[in-house]
Design a protein around this motif. Structure first.
Motif, short mmCIF file in Angstrom:
data_model
loop_
_atom_site.label_atom_id
_atom_site.label_comp_id
_atom_site.label_asym_id
_atom_site.label_seq_id
_atom_site.Cartn_x
_atom_site.Cartn_y
_atom_site.Cartn_z
N CYS A 14 -59.15 2.35 2.66
CA CYS A 14 -59.95 2.19 3.86
C CYS A 14 -61.28 2.95 3.70
N LEU B 258 -55.38 2.92 9.07
CA LEU B 258 -54.98 4.29 8.76
C LEU B 258 -54.00 4.35 7.59
N TYR C 63 -58.72 7.78 14.21
CA TYR C 63 -57.79 8.50 15.11
C TYR C 63 -58.40 8.69 16.50
N LYS D 21 -61.39 8.58 8.65
CA LYS D 21 -60.09 8.65 9.33
C LYS D 21 -60.20 9.30 10.71
#
Length: 94
Positions: free
Chosen positions: A33, A28, A41, A37
């Motif tokens: 990345c 995160l 999460y 996201k």
């Protein structure tokens, strides 16, 4: 990067929660990345839920929902809220 997330999912299945939380937080915080996201999460929320940390689970589900309103975190949050609303704290005082 893709194999890194696969490894994290394997850790979740093996219940190595501490390692999973550390690795997900690394992903995160990585601006490069390549994973969504909201998915990270959502997974982090599931780890916290399995640990019994419902507040952190809800926080991560809400973060996933804010990124993607159609995330599976919507359903996970609803289920967790149902559990928390059903939970009777007075039963511990008997």
């Amino acid at each position: 990067m893709k194999s890194q997330f696969s490894g994290i999912k394997e850790l979740v299945e093996n219940l190595d929660s501490k390692s999973v939380v550390e690795k997900l937080n690394e992903l995160l915080s990585d601006p490069n990345c390549c994973y969504k996201k909201d998915e990270l999460y959502y997974t982090l929320g599931n780890v916290y839920r399995k640990q019994g940390d419902f507040q952190m689970a809800l926080n991560n589900y809400l973060e996933a929902i804010s990124i993607n309103p159609e995330s599976p975190a919507v359903h996970a949050r609803e289920m967790l809220m149902d559990i928390l609303n059903f939970y009777n704290k007075d039963m511990y005082n008997q």
